[in-house]
Design a protein around this motif. Structure first.
Motif, PDB file in Angstrom:
ATOM      1  N   PRO A  66       0.913  -1.084   0.048  1.00 31.06           N
ATOM      2  CA  PRO A  66       0.028   0.006   0.028  1.00 31.06           C
ATOM      3  C   PRO A  66       0.924   1.116   0.159  1.00 31.06           C
ATOM      4  O   PRO A  66       2.011   1.330   0.539  1.00 31.06           O
ATOM      5  N   VAL A  67       0.240   2.389  -0.597  1.00 34.42           N
ATOM      6  CA  VAL A  67       0.968   3.705  -0.899  1.00 34.42           C
ATOM      7  C   VAL A  67       0.044   4.709  -0.237  1.00 34.42           C
ATOM      8  O   VAL A  67      -0.943   4.945  -0.519  1.00 34.42           O
ATOM      9  N   LEU A  68       0.898   5.564   0.635  1.00 30.02           N
ATOM     10  CA  LEU A  68       0.229   6.924   0.854  1.00 30.02           C
ATOM     11  C   LEU A  68       1.116   8.007   0.301  1.00 30.02           C
ATOM     12  O   LEU A  68       2.473   8.113   0.525  1.00 30.02           O
ATOM     13  N   ARG A  69       0.492   8.817  -0.630  1.00 38.70           N
ATOM     14  CA  ARG A  69       1.229   9.602  -1.465  1.00 38.70           C
ATOM     15  C   ARG A  69       0.916  10.986  -1.197  1.00 38.70           C
ATOM     16  O   ARG A  69      -0.363  11.239  -1.059  1.00 38.70           O
ATOM     17  N   PHE A  70       1.782  11.658  -1.376  1.00 36.50           N
ATOM     18  CA  PHE A  70       1.534  13.270  -0.697  1.00 36.50           C
ATOM     19  C   PHE A  70       2.690  14.334  -1.340  1.00 36.50           C
ATOM     20  O   PHE A  70       3.763  13.939  -1.472  1.00 36.50           O
ATOM     21  N   THR A  71       2.307  15.471  -1.964  1.00 37.94           N
ATOM     22  CA  THR A  71       3.259  16.523  -2.487  1.00 37.94           C
ATOM     23  C   THR A  71       3.023  17.449  -1.642  1.00 37.94           C
ATOM     24  O   THR A  71       2.066  18.235  -1.776  1.00 37.94           O
ATOM     25  N   ALA A  72       4.113  18.155  -1.140  1.00 39.55           N
ATOM     26  CA  ALA A  72       4.025  19.360  -0.329  1.00 39.55           C
ATOM     27  C   ALA A  72       4.172  20.545  -1.410  1.00 39.55           C
ATOM     28  O   ALA A  72       4.743  20.497  -2.286  1.00 39.55           O
ATOM     29  N   HIS A  73       3.405  21.559  -1.237  1.00 39.94           N
ATOM     30  CA  HIS A  73       3.318  22.989  -2.025  1.00 39.94           C
ATOM     31  C   HIS A  73       5.020  23.376  -1.822  1.00 39.94           C
ATOM     32  O   HIS A  73       5.381  23.326  -0.686  1.00 39.94           O
ATOM     33  N   GLY A  74       5.239  24.435  -2.768  1.00 42.43           N
ATOM     34  CA  GLY A  74       6.716  24.955  -2.387  1.00 42.43           C
ATOM     35  C   GLY A  74       6.616  25.871  -1.380  1.00 42.43           C
ATOM     36  O   GLY A  74       7.732  25.840  -0.506  1.00 42.43           O
ATOM     37  N   ARG A  83       6.108  26.412   9.288  1.00 43.63           N
ATOM     38  CA  ARG A  83       4.971  25.983   8.298  1.00 43.63           C
ATOM     39  C   ARG A  83       5.305  24.410   7.916  1.00 43.63           C
ATOM     40  O   ARG A  83       4.610  23.675   7.919  1.00 43.63           O
ATOM     41  N   ARG A  84       6.618  24.186   7.571  1.00 46.81           N
ATOM     42  CA  ARG A  84       6.948  22.947   7.351  1.00 46.81           C
ATOM     43  C   ARG A  84       6.682  21.934   8.430  1.00 46.81           C
ATOM     44  O   ARG A  84       6.133  20.605   8.222  1.00 46.81           O
ATOM     45  N   SER A  85       6.875  22.183   9.441  1.00 48.59           N
ATOM     46  CA  SER A  85       6.503  21.202  10.861  1.00 48.59           C
ATOM     47  C   SER A  85       5.171  21.173  11.072  1.00 48.59           C
ATOM     48  O   SER A  85       4.618  20.182  11.214  1.00 48.59           O
ATOM     49  N   SER A  86       4.263  22.186  10.785  1.00 49.86           N
ATOM     50  CA  SER A  86       2.843  22.075  10.728  1.00 49.86           C
ATOM     51  C   SER A  86       2.439  20.867   9.747  1.00 49.86           C
ATOM     52  O   SER A  86       1.594  20.176   9.971  1.00 49.86           O
ATOM     53  N   VAL A  87       2.972  21.080   8.592  1.00 48.61           N
ATOM     54  CA  VAL A  87       2.503  20.109   7.566  1.00 48.61           C
ATOM     55  C   VAL A  87       3.045  18.737   7.827  1.00 48.61           C
ATOM     56  O   VAL A  87       2.438  17.704   7.542  1.00 48.61           O
ATOM     57  N   ALA A  88       4.153  18.703   8.271  1.00 46.21           N
ATOM     58  CA  ALA A  88       5.000  17.420   8.612  1.00 46.21           C
ATOM     59  C   ALA A  88       4.110  16.766   9.833  1.00 46.21           C
ATOM     60  O   ALA A  88       3.669  15.524   9.715  1.00 46.21           O
ATOM     61  N   ALA A  89       3.645  17.365  10.728  1.00 47.53           N
ATOM     62  CA  ALA A  89       2.575  16.874  11.878  1.00 47.53           C
ATOM     63  C   ALA A  89       1.287  16.495  11.371  1.00 47.53           C
ATOM     64  O   ALA A  89       0.790  15.299  11.772  1.00 47.53           O
ATOM     65  N   ALA A  90       0.788  17.149  10.454  1.00 41.47           N
ATOM     66  CA  ALA A  90      -0.464  16.841   9.935  1.00 41.47           C
ATOM     67  C   ALA A  90      -0.397  15.516   8.906  1.00 41.47           C
ATOM     68  O   ALA A  90      -1.210  14.625   9.081  1.00 41.47           O
ATOM     69  N   LEU A  91       0.568  15.268   8.195  1.00 36.65           N
ATOM     70  CA  LEU A  91       0.986  14.441   7.655  1.00 36.65           C
ATOM     71  C   LEU A  91       1.341  13.102   8.498  1.00 36.65           C
ATOM     72  O   LEU A  91       0.719  11.912   7.977  1.00 36.65           O
ATOM     73  N   LEU A  92       1.926  13.244   9.343  1.00 37.03           N
ATOM     74  CA  LEU A  92       2.191  12.145  10.508  1.00 37.03           C
ATOM     75  C   LEU A  92       0.607  11.535  10.989  1.00 37.03           C
ATOM     76  O   LEU A  92       0.574  10.275  11.099  1.00 37.03           O
ATOM     77  N   ASP A  93      -0.217  12.359  11.328  1.00 41.37           N
ATOM     78  CA  ASP A  93      -1.550  12.084  11.687  1.00 41.37           C
ATOM     79  C   ASP A  93      -2.078  11.475  10.725  1.00 41.37           C
ATOM     80  O   ASP A  93      -2.743  10.564  11.088  1.00 41.37           O
ATOM     81  N   GLU A  94      -1.941  11.740   9.314  1.00 38.55           N
ATOM     82  CA  GLU A  94      -2.476  10.932   8.343  1.00 38.55           C
ATOM     83  C   GLU A  94      -1.705   9.404   8.118  1.00 38.55           C
ATOM     84  O   GLU A  94      -2.599   8.470   7.975  1.00 38.55           O
ATOM     85  N   VAL A  95      -0.828   9.373   8.343  1.00 38.99           N
ATOM     86  CA  VAL A  95       0.004   8.047   8.331  1.00 38.99           C
ATOM     87  C   VAL A  95      -0.742   7.393   9.565  1.00 38.99           C
ATOM     88  O   VAL A  95      -0.752   6.189   9.497  1.00 38.99           O
ATOM     89  N   GLU A  96      -0.877   7.946  10.701  1.00 34.97           N
ATOM     90  CA  GLU A  96      -1.444   7.321  11.871  1.00 34.97           C
ATOM     91  C   GLU A  96      -2.836   6.691  11.509  1.00 34.97           C
ATOM     92  O   GLU A  96      -3.330   5.542  11.641  1.00 34.97           O
TER      93      GLU A  96
END
Length: 293
Positions: A66-74, A83-96
């Motif tokens: 299985p794959v979870l794919r995501f592309t961050a905006h520049g 801002r990067r940490s906020s996006v990273a935390a949100a993506l970790l929640d998505e991984v969870e």
């Protein structure tokens, strides 16, 4: 309050844009064997479309992963650490959440990061995992890390090349050309005007200071990758013909990780453009990935 609102906005945006896909039944028949309960977190390059990213995801889906794919905006990646940490935390929640959807409490993870955009987001995800108790499981659960055309140098010329590679609107491209042209005219005029020469000297000093700050940022970025808290095997896929990501920092990171007793596999391609390894050298690309898995 503003930070909380920004965090909520990032969480909603990440949840909307992250795509989770599971392989069809029997998809791994004849493919390389992969660890059970493994999920790939695929981090796209700057400007990559979901259609382009799905081609890389399909490689894993065909192997039953299985794959979870995501592309961050520049702006999410390069605008600042907060801002990067906020996006990273949100993506970790998505991984969870992906873990529960895929049927396991905490699955094994493989991070496949593409170009500096993916690698920078990965460093912030690992920092969040170290700092937040709810995400610390991610470090122990990470069983693989794949560098795809990464990491490169974070310099102004590389940034401009990367921006142009995303095919921005004509107005933005002209905006990149007009300032250098105006500066040239100013230099020609400055020969007869000493105040302007003084101003240009100040600009030169400011440029040197900015370059020093850029060098520090670049050094910090590569230090974080070299100090990655995970100890799992890593795979590096890179090219000697990459105009955006030189092979020099990639091979430097390979040596750093090996000195930390991390098992590293590397596949260097010759003369292949940035993020074109799969397109131009698919058999070798898949062979390297299969050996790694």
């Amino acid at each position: 309050v503003s930070l909380a609102m920004a965090s909520f906005s990032d969480a909603a945006s990440v949840s909307r844009r992250a795509v989770f896909a599971q392989p069809l039944s029997g998809a791994a028949d004849g493919a390389a064997a992969a660890p059970k309960a493994l999920v790939v977190v695929l981090l796209g390059w700057w400007g990559s479309t979901d259609n382009a990213l799905s081609k890389f995801a399909q490689l894993y889906l065909d192997r039953g992963i299985p794959v979870l794919r995501f592309t961050a905006h520049g702006g999410e990646t390069f605008r600042g650490a907060d801002r990067r940490s906020s996006v990273a935390a949100a993506l970790l929640d998505e991984v969870e959440r992906t873990s529960s959807v895929a049927g396991g409490e905490h699955l094994q993870l493989l991070f496949h990061m593409m170009s500096n955009n993916g690698a920078m987001l990965y460093t912030s995800m690992m920092e969040c995992a170290q700092q937040r108790g709810t995400h610390q499981w991610v470090i122990g659960a990470t069983r693989g890390v794949v560098y795809d055309c990464a990491p490169g140098s974070l310099t102004l010329p590389v940034f401009v090349k990367a921006l142009l590679a995303t095919r921005p609107p004509l107005s933005i491209r002209l905006g990149l050309l007009v300032p250098p042209s105006a500066l040239l005219l100013l230099l020609l005029w400055a020969v007869r005007c000493w105040p302007v020469r003084a101003a240009l000297a100040l600009l030169a000093v400011g440029g040197a200071l900015w370059r020093g700050g850029s060098d520090n940022h670049n050094e910090e970025y590569h230090h974080k990758l070299a100090s990655d808290p995970t100890t799992c095997p890593q795979l590096f896929l890179y090219s000697s013909g990459d105009a955006l990501v030189s092979h020099v920092p990639v091979e430097g990171l390979i040596e750093h990780r090996r000195r930390r007793c991390v098992e590293v596999m590397a596949q260097r391609f010759e003369g292949v453009p940035h993020m074109e390894l799969l397109r131009h050298r698919r058999p070798e690309y898949e062979e390297a990935l299969d050996k790694y898995l």
